[in-house]
Design a protein around this motif. Structure first.
Motif, PDB file in Angstrom:
ATOM      1  N   ASP A 170     -23.666   6.060  36.177  1.00  0.00           N
ATOM      2  CA  ASP A 170     -24.281   4.743  36.400  1.00  0.00           C
ATOM      3  C   ASP A 170     -25.342   4.482  35.319  1.00  0.00           C
ATOM      4  O   ASP A 170     -26.439   5.039  35.375  1.00  0.00           O
ATOM      5  N   ARG A 196     -28.749   3.116  36.560  1.00  0.00           N
ATOM      6  CA  ARG A 196     -29.519   4.194  37.200  1.00  0.00           C
ATOM      7  C   ARG A 196     -30.060   5.165  36.148  1.00  0.00           C
ATOM      8  O   ARG A 196     -31.195   5.625  36.242  1.00  0.00           O
ATOM      9  N   VAL A 237     -26.465  11.160  36.834  1.00  0.00           N
ATOM     10  CA  VAL A 237     -26.519  10.015  37.754  1.00  0.00           C
ATOM     11  C   VAL A 237     -25.124   9.476  38.077  1.00  0.00           C
ATOM     12  O   VAL A 237     -24.974   8.324  38.467  1.00  0.00           O
TER      13      VAL A 237
END
Length: 87
Positions: free
Chosen positions: A50, A53, A47
């Protein structure tokens, strides 16, 4: 085991209890697993680093790939009426 409550006063923690997961546990289990894997290097690589996320992706992944299947069986660990682990 002792911990402090919101008022800073010591309180006794309930011993952990292991039991079979039921459908009503799904959201709490996904939150626990999402938080556990949010800083996993492999998850973060997928991701772009992040962490928010990563946590969301793992919550969704475990719901679909593991815990959302009707033939899947899981155990949960509860302490003080909260799910704190899953297997």
């Amino acid at each position: 085991m002792r911990s402090t409550g919101g008022d800073g006063q010591p309180r006794r923690l309930e011993s952990p209890h292991v039991r079979r997961m039921v459908a009503a546990d799904m959201s709490a289990v996904c939150e626990v697993i999402g938080a556990a894997f949010a800083d996993n290097p492999s998850t973060l690589a997928n991701v772009g680093g992040d962490t928010a996320r990563a946590e969301q992706v793992m919550r969704n992944a475990v719901r679909i790939a593991k815990f959302g299947r009707r033939w899947s069986h899981a155990l949960v660990v509860e302490r003080d009426d909260a799910i704190v682990g899953a297997l």
